[in-house]
Design an enzyme around this catalytic site. Structure first.
Site, PDB file in Angstrom:
ATOM      1  N   ASP A  20      -9.144  -4.785  -5.910  1.00 42.27           N
ATOM      2  CA  ASP A  20      -8.736  -3.730  -4.983  1.00 42.27           C
ATOM      3  C   ASP A  20      -9.025  -2.372  -5.627  1.00 42.27           C
ATOM      4  OD1 ASP A  20      -7.455  -1.966  -3.276  1.00 42.27           O
ATOM      5  OD2 ASP A  20      -5.432  -2.564  -3.898  1.00 42.27           O
ATOM      6  N   SER A  24       0.843  -1.190   0.000  1.00 41.73           N
ATOM      7  CA  SER A  24       0.000   0.000   0.000  1.00 41.73           C
ATOM      8  C   SER A  24       0.886   1.252   0.000  1.00 41.73           C
ATOM      9  CB  SER A  24      -0.940  -0.047   1.207  1.00 41.73           C
ATOM     10  OG  SER A  24      -2.077   0.731   0.995  1.00 41.73           O
ATOM     11  N   HIS A  37      -6.451  -6.028  -1.698  1.00 42.86           N
ATOM     12  CA  HIS A  37      -5.359  -5.152  -1.284  1.00 42.86           C
ATOM     13  C   HIS A  37      -4.266  -5.913  -0.521  1.00 42.86           C
ATOM     14  CE1 HIS A  37      -4.025  -1.014  -1.075  1.00 42.86           C
ATOM     15  NE2 HIS A  37      -3.806  -1.089   0.231  1.00 42.86           N
TER      16      HIS A  37
END
Length: 499
Positions: free
Chosen positions: A434, A195, A459
């Protein structure tokens, strides 16, 4: 903005004063959905999501005397703070063998949660004979400048050292320190992040190629800056995920916003909504409820991982009509299915977490990701308003966001043209379910800057601990990433022997 994503809340009492002074502003903040490899605490409560606690005993904790400001030479720049990192040498082949070092770059949270959930390094340690290092991001967890969190987050002057460039410079200093301490000069380093941490990993490889041989950047939306990616991509994918799970669920959610507003407009409307959704405190505005539902749907889609599949859970609750066949009864059913049976839902009396406060600063300074709601979603249209966003941030910090800085400092525009000859040894991995994959690198840029994607992935799924229940496509994704990293390391060893 009336549907701004609400702040996640856990603790951090000293900062309540700041936010109580800005309540009116906070209600309309267009906050950027949290970037984290782990996901909401509601799903971490499941035992199958927390697999790393048993391996903590293999890690030893250290603190590095870190420089406050890597880029200036004013006297205060030389101040230091203790930055936490952890090392697991159980599987390492040793410095004499120039065995690899895998370094996980912490992001916008204490490193503890990553140790418990991000298992790619541990799962592959035997295969790589690697030393494992987890480094905490400055201003989070126990890596706090200025002596205390209250002092560090006090105002823009102390927060000014809180940015990604300083963070990756921190990582560079710690990696060099570790290699020197262990006399591991020739051990290749692979940096890994998920991320926001995935962005840091890719940027670290670009900025510090002499320190990191390669980078695995999981679910890193490096193209969601400066209008490179259409602003509606995130919520369009959230909506696509729900529509793919159930058309009736999608339509129910789409119609619910108007119904909530209509009920709220009645003389006793907020009281009706409070009872309908079993709120923990009486609603003072319909936006409280809408913000909560908005956040739930986004989190469910972003972390729609097996075996729980939150999107399916929510839609099962909505379509199941367990709380009545009326529109809002079905929506409440989705809320219960997501959170489980509780005494109350929505507006729980909680305090601000350090992650919420820290991420707010980061998105008000450099991490400006223009995310809006378009006509092709199950949410009411609400375009990203940069002018309002700037006003909100200035009201909080008296600082104007630097909208173009990420692309100025790291690049992003014409990424294929630029990186095909300039960059090497970066894996951009994404799951196409995602919502943040809309801002990810989804196609190979060169033979060594590659995209590894899965149609059903969510994710950061690839860097979490492997489980026996993992689907074949996820197992294959990890195998592909391991194969690529092995090729980088083998080529490095060949070059090392020649030079």
């Amino acid at each position: 903005m009336h549907r701004a994503m609400v702040f996640q809340s856990l603790f951090l009492l000293p900062l309540l004063l700041l936010f109580s002074l800005t309540t009116a502003t906070a209600k309309r903040l267009h906050t950027i959905p949290r970037l984290s490899p782990i996901g909401p605490r509601v799903w971490l409560d499941h035992p199958d999501q927390i697999l790393g606690e048993s391996v903590r005993e293999d890690f030893e904790t250290f603190f590095y005397n870190q420089t406050l400001d890597h880029f200036n030479y004013r006297p205060e720049s030389y101040d230091t703070f203790l930055q936490r990192y952890l090392i697991n040498s159980k599987y390492w082949g040793g410095a004499n063998a120039s065995a690899p070092i895998l370094v996980y770059l912490g992001a916008e949270a204490p490193i503890d949660g990553d140790l418990d959930a991000v298992g790619f390094l541990v799962d592959t340690a035997v295969e790589f004979n690697s030393l494992l290092v987890y480094v905490e991001h400055r201003y989070y967890g126990k890596s706090i400048p200025f002596g205390s969190r209250e002092e560090a987050l006090k105002n823009a002057s102390t927060l000014g050292y809180f940015n990604s460039a300083q963070a990756i410079a921190d990582y560079a200093a710690i990696i060099i320190h570790i290699k020197k301490t262990l006399q591991a000069k020739d051990s290749p380093v692979i940096v890994i992040g998920g991320s926001y941490g995935g962005m840091l990993a890719s940027w670290f490889r670009l900025k510090y190629p002499h320190i990191a041989l390669g980078a695995l950047a999981s679910s890193a939306p490096v193209l969601y800056f400066d209008d490179i990616t259409p602003q509606y991509g995130y919520y369009a994918l959230v909506s696509k995920d729900f529509r793919g799970a159930s058309e009736t669920c999608y339509q129910t959610i789409r119609e619910s916003w108007e119904e909530i507003d209509e009920v709220a407009s009645k003389p006793d409307g907020l009281s009706i909504l409070s009872k309908k959704f079993k709120t923990c405190n009486p609603l003072t505005d319909a936006s409280e409820l809408k913000n909560h539902l908005d956040s739930m749907y986004a989190n469910a889609a972003q972390y729609n991982k097996p075996p729980t599949y939150p999107v399916n859970k929510v839609c099962g609750g909505i379509d199941g009509c367990g709380f009545g066949d009326d529109l809002l009864g079905r929506v409440f059913g989705g809320l219960v299915a997501y959170k489980g049976n509780r005494s109350c839902y929505v507006n729980e009396p909680t305090n601000q977490s350090e992650t919420s406060v820290g991420w707010r600063w980061q998105t008000c300074s450099e991490m400006v990701m223009p995310i809006g709601y378009g006509n092709d979603s199950m949410f009411p249209p609400d375009p990203f308003d940069l002018k309002a966003y700037i006003e909100d941030c200035k009201s909080l910090y008296d600082v104007t966001p630097r909208f173009h800085w990420v692309t100025t400092y790291y690049g992003g525009h014409s990424i294929r043209l630029i990186l095909q000859r300039f960059a090497s040894n970066i894996i951009f991995s994404n799951g196409l379910r995602d919502p943040y994959s809309s801002g990810g690198v989804l196609e190979n840029i060169s033979d060594t800057v590659v995209a590894v994607k899965t149609v059903n992935g969510s994710h950061c799924l690839d860097i979490l601990f492997a489980k026996e229940t993992d689907p074949e496509w996820l197992v294959a994704q990890r195998k592909t990433e391991i194969k690529i990293i092995k090729e980088w390391i083998n080529k490095y060893y060949a070059d090392l022997s020649r030079f």
